[in-house]
Design a protein around this motif. Sequence first.
Motif, PDB file in Angstrom:
ATOM      1  N   SER A 106      10.336  -3.634  17.445  1.00 31.39           N
ATOM      2  CA  SER A 106       9.489  -2.488  17.100  1.00 31.39           C
ATOM      3  C   SER A 106      10.266  -1.411  16.354  1.00 31.39           C
ATOM      4  O   SER A 106       9.744  -0.833  15.398  1.00 31.39           O
ATOM      5  CB  SER A 106       8.817  -1.910  18.354  1.00 31.39           C
ATOM      6  N   SER A 107      11.513  -1.171  16.735  1.00 33.00           N
ATOM      7  CA  SER A 107      12.301  -0.141  16.032  1.00 33.00           C
ATOM      8  C   SER A 107      12.571  -0.555  14.589  1.00 33.00           C
ATOM      9  O   SER A 107      12.508   0.274  13.678  1.00 33.00           O
ATOM     10  CB  SER A 107      13.603   0.157  16.778  1.00 33.00           C
ATOM     11  N   ARG A 108      12.828  -1.812  14.358  1.00 33.00           N
ATOM     12  CA  ARG A 108      13.053  -2.299  12.993  1.00 33.00           C
ATOM     13  C   ARG A 108      11.761  -2.314  12.189  1.00 33.00           C
ATOM     14  O   ARG A 108      11.766  -2.101  10.975  1.00 33.00           O
ATOM     15  CB  ARG A 108      13.651  -3.707  13.041  1.00 33.00           C
ATOM     16  N   SER A 109      10.673  -2.570  12.870  1.00 35.85           N
ATOM     17  CA  SER A 109       9.382  -2.647  12.208  1.00 35.85           C
ATOM     18  C   SER A 109       8.940  -1.296  11.642  1.00 35.85           C
ATOM     19  O   SER A 109       8.204  -1.252  10.643  1.00 35.85           O
ATOM     20  CB  SER A 109       8.335  -3.191  13.176  1.00 35.85           C
ATOM     21  N   VAL A 110       9.379  -0.202  12.246  1.00 39.85           N
ATOM     22  CA  VAL A 110       9.091   1.126  11.678  1.00 39.85           C
ATOM     23  C   VAL A 110       9.603   1.163  10.238  1.00 39.85           C
ATOM     24  O   VAL A 110       8.882   1.543   9.312  1.00 39.85           O
ATOM     25  CB  VAL A 110       9.740   2.254  12.518  1.00 39.85           C
ATOM     26  N   CYS A 111      10.837   0.724  10.043  1.00 41.21           N
ATOM     27  CA  CYS A 111      11.462   0.721   8.714  1.00 41.21           C
ATOM     28  C   CYS A 111      10.793  -0.284   7.775  1.00 41.21           C
ATOM     29  O   CYS A 111      10.539   0.034   6.610  1.00 41.21           O
ATOM     30  CB  CYS A 111      12.949   0.383   8.836  1.00 41.21           C
ATOM     31  N   ALA A 112      10.522  -1.467   8.279  1.00 39.62           N
ATOM     32  CA  ALA A 112       9.910  -2.507   7.445  1.00 39.62           C
ATOM     33  C   ALA A 112       8.538  -2.066   6.951  1.00 39.62           C
ATOM     34  O   ALA A 112       8.189  -2.274   5.775  1.00 39.62           O
ATOM     35  CB  ALA A 112       9.806  -3.813   8.225  1.00 39.62           C
ATOM     36  N   ASN A 113       7.752  -1.451   7.815  1.00 38.26           N
ATOM     37  CA  ASN A 113       6.434  -0.978   7.402  1.00 38.26           C
ATOM     38  C   ASN A 113       6.525   0.184   6.424  1.00 38.26           C
ATOM     39  O   ASN A 113       5.684   0.314   5.536  1.00 38.26           O
ATOM     40  CB  ASN A 113       5.595  -0.613   8.628  1.00 38.26           C
ATOM     41  N   LEU A 114       7.534   1.029   6.569  1.00 34.84           N
ATOM     42  CA  LEU A 114       7.753   2.096   5.588  1.00 34.84           C
ATOM     43  C   LEU A 114       8.070   1.507   4.218  1.00 34.84           C
ATOM     44  O   LEU A 114       7.565   1.979   3.195  1.00 34.84           O
ATOM     45  CB  LEU A 114       8.894   3.010   6.033  1.00 34.84           C
ATOM     46  N   ALA A 115       8.897   0.470   4.199  1.00 37.62           N
ATOM     47  CA  ALA A 115       9.233  -0.193   2.938  1.00 37.62           C
ATOM     48  C   ALA A 115       7.981  -0.783   2.293  1.00 37.62           C
ATOM     49  O   ALA A 115       7.759  -0.641   1.084  1.00 37.62           O
ATOM     50  CB  ALA A 115      10.277  -1.283   3.171  1.00 37.62           C
ATOM     51  N   GLU A 116       7.154  -1.432   3.091  1.00 34.24           N
ATOM     52  CA  GLU A 116       5.910  -2.002   2.569  1.00 34.24           C
ATOM     53  C   GLU A 116       4.969  -0.909   2.070  1.00 34.24           C
ATOM     54  O   GLU A 116       4.352  -1.054   1.013  1.00 34.24           O
ATOM     55  CB  GLU A 116       5.220  -2.838   3.638  1.00 34.24           C
ATOM     56  N   ALA A 117       4.870   0.177   2.834  1.00 35.60           N
ATOM     57  CA  ALA A 117       4.003   1.288   2.430  1.00 35.60           C
ATOM     58  C   ALA A 117       4.434   1.833   1.079  1.00 35.60           C
ATOM     59  O   ALA A 117       3.599   2.096   0.209  1.00 35.60           O
ATOM     60  CB  ALA A 117       4.037   2.398   3.487  1.00 35.60           C
ATOM     61  N   TRP A 118       5.738   1.999   0.898  1.00 41.02           N
ATOM     62  CA  TRP A 118       6.271   2.542  -0.351  1.00 41.02           C
ATOM     63  C   TRP A 118       5.822   1.689  -1.540  1.00 41.02           C
ATOM     64  O   TRP A 118       5.466   2.218  -2.602  1.00 41.02           O
ATOM     65  CB  TRP A 118       7.793   2.614  -0.282  1.00 41.02           C
ATOM     66  N   ARG A 119       5.808   0.395  -1.381  1.00 37.44           N
ATOM     67  CA  ARG A 119       5.423  -0.512  -2.469  1.00 37.44           C
ATOM     68  C   ARG A 119       3.906  -0.604  -2.652  1.00 37.44           C
ATOM     69  O   ARG A 119       3.441  -1.181  -3.637  1.00 37.44           O
ATOM     70  CB  ARG A 119       5.999  -1.907  -2.226  1.00 37.44           C
ATOM     71  N   LYS A 120       3.146  -0.028  -1.746  1.00 38.70           N
ATOM     72  CA  LYS A 120       1.681  -0.077  -1.850  1.00 38.70           C
ATOM     73  C   LYS A 120       1.096   1.268  -2.261  1.00 38.70           C
ATOM     74  O   LYS A 120      -0.088   1.512  -2.073  1.00 38.70           O
ATOM     75  CB  LYS A 120       1.087  -0.549  -0.519  1.00 38.70           C
ATOM     76  N   ARG A 121       1.902   2.124  -2.853  1.00 37.38           N
ATOM     77  CA  ARG A 121       1.452   3.468  -3.197  1.00 37.38           C
ATOM     78  C   ARG A 121       0.410   3.507  -4.317  1.00 37.38           C
ATOM     79  O   ARG A 121      -0.179   4.539  -4.571  1.00 37.38           O
ATOM     80  CB  ARG A 121       2.632   4.356  -3.589  1.00 37.38           C
ATOM     81  N   ARG A 122       0.155   2.397  -4.960  1.00 41.25           N
ATOM     82  CA  ARG A 122      -0.896   2.361  -5.988  1.00 41.25           C
ATOM     83  C   ARG A 122      -2.291   2.416  -5.358  1.00 41.25           C
ATOM     84  O   ARG A 122      -3.260   2.755  -6.013  1.00 41.25           O
ATOM     85  CB  ARG A 122      -0.778   1.083  -6.823  1.00 41.25           C
ATOM     86  N   TYR A 123      -2.364   2.039  -4.095  1.00 40.32           N
ATOM     87  CA  TYR A 123      -3.641   1.920  -3.408  1.00 40.32           C
ATOM     88  C   TYR A 123      -3.595   2.746  -2.120  1.00 40.32           C
ATOM     89  O   TYR A 123      -2.931   2.359  -1.153  1.00 40.32           O
ATOM     90  CB  TYR A 123      -3.929   0.452  -3.082  1.00 40.32           C
ATOM     91  N   GLU A 124      -4.294   3.863  -2.131  1.00 40.93           N
ATOM     92  CA  GLU A 124      -4.222   4.799  -1.005  1.00 40.93           C
ATOM     93  C   GLU A 124      -4.501   4.133   0.339  1.00 40.93           C
ATOM     94  O   GLU A 124      -3.763   4.349   1.306  1.00 40.93           O
ATOM     95  CB  GLU A 124      -5.181   5.969  -1.219  1.00 40.93           C
ATOM     96  N   ALA A 125      -5.545   3.328   0.417  1.00 37.66           N
ATOM     97  CA  ALA A 125      -5.909   2.706   1.697  1.00 37.66           C
ATOM     98  C   ALA A 125      -4.795   1.787   2.209  1.00 37.66           C
ATOM     99  O   ALA A 125      -4.477   1.794   3.406  1.00 37.66           O
ATOM    100  CB  ALA A 125      -7.219   1.942   1.565  1.00 37.66           C
ATOM    101  N   ALA A 126      -4.208   1.004   1.315  1.00 30.77           N
ATOM    102  CA  ALA A 126      -3.123   0.090   1.712  1.00 30.77           C
ATOM    103  C   ALA A 126      -1.877   0.877   2.119  1.00 30.77           C
ATOM    104  O   ALA A 126      -1.209   0.534   3.102  1.00 30.77           O
ATOM    105  CB  ALA A 126      -2.797  -0.865   0.564  1.00 30.77           C
ATOM    106  N   PHE A 127      -1.575   1.927   1.377  1.00 32.84           N
ATOM    107  CA  PHE A 127      -0.438   2.800   1.678  1.00 32.84           C
ATOM    108  C   PHE A 127      -0.595   3.409   3.071  1.00 32.84           C
ATOM    109  O   PHE A 127       0.298   3.303   3.920  1.00 32.84           O
ATOM    110  CB  PHE A 127      -0.349   3.882   0.595  1.00 32.84           C
ATOM    111  N   VAL A 128      -1.742   3.993   3.326  1.00 28.56           N
ATOM    112  CA  VAL A 128      -1.999   4.649   4.612  1.00 28.56           C
ATOM    113  C   VAL A 128      -2.021   3.617   5.744  1.00 28.56           C
ATOM    114  O   VAL A 128      -1.507   3.885   6.843  1.00 28.56           O
ATOM    115  CB  VAL A 128      -3.303   5.473   4.555  1.00 28.56           C
ATOM    116  N   ALA A 129      -2.560   2.439   5.491  1.00 25.28           N
ATOM    117  CA  ALA A 129      -2.601   1.399   6.521  1.00 25.28           C
ATOM    118  C   ALA A 129      -1.185   1.016   6.965  1.00 25.28           C
ATOM    119  O   ALA A 129      -0.915   0.875   8.168  1.00 25.28           O
ATOM    120  CB  ALA A 129      -3.350   0.170   6.016  1.00 25.28           C
TER     121      ALA A 129
END
Length: 128
Positions: free
Chosen positions: A47-70
């Motif tokens: 879970s602690s590593r997943s915080v970072c992994a999800n942040l990395a994924e969010a950063w790459r999904k910034r073209r789509y607000e819903a995906a970024f926020v998810a």
Amino acid sequence: MEKEPIKSHEDLEVYKMAFDVAMKIFELSKKFPVEERYSLTDQIRRSSRSVCANLAEAWRKRRYEAAFVAKLNDSEAEAAETQTWLKFAVKCSYLDVDTGRELYAVYNRVLGILVTIINNPSPWLIKR
């Protein structure tokens, strides 16, 4: 003094904070009992590593607000999960109370930043 521009998720303060605390948890969890290897130890590391992994994924999904926020919501959930595992680690005496509080407080700061971004994602989005 001007801040450096953010070029990747690794430049985000929240990412750096989450990464550092995940590494601290990794080191501390090496001392957890062997019988916790496939339960608490794995869960808190994941879970602690997943915080970072999800942040990395969010950063790459910034073209789509819903995906970024998810993805930011996923990161938020993982941070809260990690806090729960920290409480178990303290209650089971695998971590001392002061260390548990310190780590828990870092996740409170991480959560605060994530909620702020989730509530106002516009400045972070890639404009088309």
